[in-house]
Design an enzyme around this catalytic site. Structure first.
Site, mmCIF file in Angstrom:
data_model
loop_
_atom_site.group_PDB
_atom_site.id
_atom_site.type_symbol
_atom_site.label_atom_id
_atom_site.label_comp_id
_atom_site.label_asym_id
_atom_site.label_seq_id
_atom_site.Cartn_x
_atom_site.Cartn_y
_atom_site.Cartn_z
ATOM 1 N N ARG A 26 69.676 95.572 24.753
ATOM 2 C CA ARG A 26 69.516 95.069 26.272
ATOM 3 C C ARG A 26 70.783 94.765 26.696
ATOM 4 N NH1 ARG A 26 65.524 95.087 29.826
ATOM 5 N NH2 ARG A 26 66.093 92.626 30.066
ATOM 6 N N CYS A 50 79.582 58.528 45.690
ATOM 7 C CA CYS A 50 78.940 58.092 45.063
ATOM 8 C C CYS A 50 78.025 56.847 44.836
ATOM 9 C CB CYS A 50 79.904 58.618 43.926
ATOM 10 S SG CYS A 50 78.787 59.485 42.270
ATOM 11 N N CYS A 53 79.878 56.167 40.719
ATOM 12 C CA CYS A 53 80.600 55.515 40.887
ATOM 13 C C CYS A 53 80.167 53.623 40.667
ATOM 14 C CB CYS A 53 81.488 56.271 41.849
ATOM 15 S SG CYS A 53 82.434 57.989 41.240
ATOM 16 N N ASP A 76 66.299 54.810 40.714
ATOM 17 C CA ASP A 76 65.589 53.748 42.431
ATOM 18 C C ASP A 76 64.273 55.421 42.764
ATOM 19 O OD1 ASP A 76 67.579 52.682 42.020
ATOM 20 O OD2 ASP A 76 69.213 53.958 43.041
ATOM 21 N N HIS A 114 84.293 59.509 37.634
ATOM 22 C CA HIS A 114 83.154 60.629 38.320
ATOM 23 C C HIS A 114 83.855 61.897 37.954
ATOM 24 C CE1 HIS A 114 81.259 61.883 41.734
ATOM 25 N NE2 HIS A 114 82.015 62.980 42.293
ATOM 26 N N ASN A 152 70.968 66.697 31.893
ATOM 27 C CA ASN A 152 71.167 67.670 32.774
ATOM 28 C C ASN A 152 72.438 67.853 32.908
ATOM 29 O OD1 ASN A 152 67.855 68.341 32.732
ATOM 30 N ND2 ASN A 152 67.356 67.296 34.031
ATOM 31 N N SER A 160 71.629 66.904 40.889
ATOM 32 C CA SER A 160 71.798 65.843 42.024
ATOM 33 C C SER A 160 73.305 65.688 41.847
ATOM 34 C CB SER A 160 70.605 65.277 42.673
ATOM 35 O OG SER A 160 70.436 64.120 41.823
ATOM 36 N N HIS A 163 78.452 63.168 38.954
ATOM 37 C CA HIS A 163 79.122 62.042 38.471
ATOM 38 C C HIS A 163 78.256 62.302 36.649
ATOM 39 C CE1 HIS A 163 80.791 57.750 37.730
ATOM 40 N NE2 HIS A 163 80.023 57.904 36.591
ATOM 41 N N HIS A 165 76.491 61.842 34.230
ATOM 42 C CA HIS A 165 75.187 60.534 33.415
ATOM 43 C C HIS A 165 74.137 61.510 33.109
ATOM 44 C CE1 HIS A 165 73.764 62.698 37.345
ATOM 45 N NE2 HIS A 165 72.110 62.001 36.585
ATOM 46 N N GLN A 167 69.550 60.599 31.175
ATOM 47 C CA GLN A 167 68.550 60.270 31.668
ATOM 48 C C GLN A 167 67.680 59.762 30.230
ATOM 49 O OE1 GLN A 167 65.388 61.352 35.367
ATOM 50 N NE2 GLN A 167 67.652 62.976 35.013
ATOM 51 N N GLU A 181 56.012 69.760 18.556
ATOM 52 C CA GLU A 181 56.781 69.361 16.903
ATOM 53 C C GLU A 181 55.764 68.669 16.453
ATOM 54 O OE1 GLU A 181 60.793 68.603 17.942
ATOM 55 O OE2 GLU A 181 61.156 70.161 19.460
ATOM 56 N N HIS A 280 64.787 64.783 20.113
ATOM 57 C CA HIS A 280 63.642 64.720 20.154
ATOM 58 C C HIS A 280 63.154 63.527 18.801
ATOM 59 C CE1 HIS A 280 62.072 68.410 21.710
ATOM 60 N NE2 HIS A 280 61.853 67.305 22.701
ATOM 61 N N HIS A 295 66.352 64.894 16.028
ATOM 62 C CA HIS A 295 67.272 66.236 16.664
ATOM 63 C C HIS A 295 67.507 66.121 17.813
ATOM 64 C CE1 HIS A 295 63.479 67.300 16.295
ATOM 65 N NE2 HIS A 295 63.536 68.004 17.622
ATOM 66 N N LYS A 310 70.432 83.429 32.694
ATOM 67 C CA LYS A 310 69.602 84.203 32.353
ATOM 68 C C LYS A 310 68.287 83.559 33.405
ATOM 69 C CE LYS A 310 66.279 86.023 29.345
ATOM 70 N NZ LYS A 310 65.739 87.001 29.184
ATOM 71 N N TYR A 315 58.214 88.917 32.299
ATOM 72 C CA TYR A 315 57.661 88.792 30.695
ATOM 73 C C TYR A 315 57.725 86.927 30.438
ATOM 74 C CZ TYR A 315 56.475 90.355 26.231
ATOM 75 O OH TYR A 315 55.790 90.277 25.260
ATOM 76 N N GLN A 322 62.009 85.791 25.824
ATOM 77 C CA GLN A 322 62.657 87.149 25.536
ATOM 78 C C GLN A 322 63.736 87.244 25.396
ATOM 79 O OE1 GLN A 322 64.574 89.517 27.546
ATOM 80 N NE2 GLN A 322 64.943 90.777 25.641
#
Length: 344
Positions: A26, A50, A53, A76, A114, A152, A160, A163, A165, A167, A181, A280, A295, A310, A315, A322
């Site tokens: 593909r 921010c 900061c 928060d 920042h 993230n 969102s 800066h 960071h 979690q 697992e 994990h 890991h 992606k 599917y 996939q």
């Protein structure tokens, strides 16, 4: 022996039991799907608006300290709270099953700057991040048995705040991924009397097709069962079950690996490469965690360029994951890009 996987096939994820369909042919199809233009702006070192900061005021009215390296605080807008309302009640129901969930959610600022993401920090600065992860894990482990440390990165991953960071979410219920697992690693250990990831590392070292980075204590591979295009698995080569157990040498070499891996990500498409990553750790309510190995998973969404990602739809949502790019090809791409950041 180099194996050729350039044909349609399925691969099993030994950590959670899921399957992924691999369709290398593909890659030759024309792309007419959605693109998202990367926002490659260069923000200032400090943003007065921010909430992450130094010296700035957050939504709850608290003022951040003038921190030099990292800063951790209670989220928060946390998804988990330590207590429930007095009127919280769940009635037993066979079809509408529910469980009360309590816990804590924290934010960790990686740097006071920042405009610097992980690959742009020094090894020493990333070492401070690793130390903060360990400190937070140890503190939360006195009250919670399941602790998730994650990041993230990028708007495309729903981040969102630009800066740099991450979690930490901590709770006493087993999250779905950790439960899966744990079950699969335990089953493998009971059958083979060795840890699944210990054997997996040896297999990857023998084949040499999917390794991206390796040093004294750590190995990074595009896992055989990867579902995201440039997904990687970062595994401790030593018998370590949680991030709190890392010694100085393991922590320092981890900082080096994190810097090199995130640099290689940015260099694939010369952009600030988005991803979700997370550690994990063995759940802390286990009587024996010898089947576990510490890991981290990196799940980046980019597929063909800085503007093509992606999408897990159709599917993938209704059947199973996939992918078009084989894990072996993705690993080669990551190995072949420079280890010096493209901005340098």
């Amino acid at each position: 022996m180099i194996k050729n996987y350039e044909f349609t096939h399925r691969r099993k994820n030994l950590l959670n039991g899921e399957w992924v369909l691999v369709s290398p042919h593909r890659n030759n199809r024309p792309w007419l799907g959605a693109t998202e233009a990367p926002t490659e702006t260069t923000p200032d070192r400090h943003d007065p608006s921010c909430p992450l900061c130094p010296n700035n005021t957050r939504a709850n009215g608290d003022t951040n300290p003038n921190y030099e390296y990292t800063h951790a605080f209670i989220n928060d807008f946390g998804a988990l709270t330590p207590t429930l309302n007095d009127d919280a009640r769940i009635d037993p129901d066979e079809l509408f099953e529910a469980q009360a969930a309590t816990g804590e959610a924290r934010v960790i600022c990686f740097s006071p700057e920042h405009n610097k993401t992980l690959p742009e920090l020094s090894v020493n600065e990333i070492s401070k991040v690793v130390t903060t992860w360990q400190q937070q894990f140890i503190d939360l482990s006195s009250r919670y048995s399941c602790i998730h440390i994650f990041e993230n990165k990028g708007e495309i991953m729903g981040c969102s705040q630009p800066h740099p960071h991450g979690q930490i979410w901590a709770h006493n219920h087993r999250s779905t991924e950790i439960q899966a697992e744990d079950e699969h690693q335990l089953a493998f250990y009971e059958e083979h009397k060795r840890g699944l990831l210990a054997v997996y590392i040896e297999k990857e070292q023998t084949e040499q097709q999917r390794i991206v980075i390796e040093n004294e204590h750590w190995i990074v591979v595009v896992p055989y069962w990867a579902k995201w295009p440039f997904e990687t698995l970062l595994i401790c080569k030593d018998t370590v079950q949680t991030i709190a157990q890392l010694d100085d040498s393991q922590s320092r070499t981890l900082a080096k690996v994190l810097k090199e891996l995130t640099i290689r990500y940015d260099n694939v498409f010369n952009c600030s490469f988005p991803y979700s990553m997370g550690w994990h750790n063995a759940p802390l309510d286990l009587k024996d965690a010898k089947h576990w190995r510490l890991h981290a998973h990196f799940y980046p969404p980019l597929l063909r360029s800085a503007s093509v990602k992606k999408h897990m739809v159709g599917y993938e949502m209704l059947a199973e994951s996939q992918r078009d790019l084989t894990a072996e090809t993705a690993a080669k791409i990551l190995r072949d890009v420079p280890s010096i950041h493209y901005k340098d």
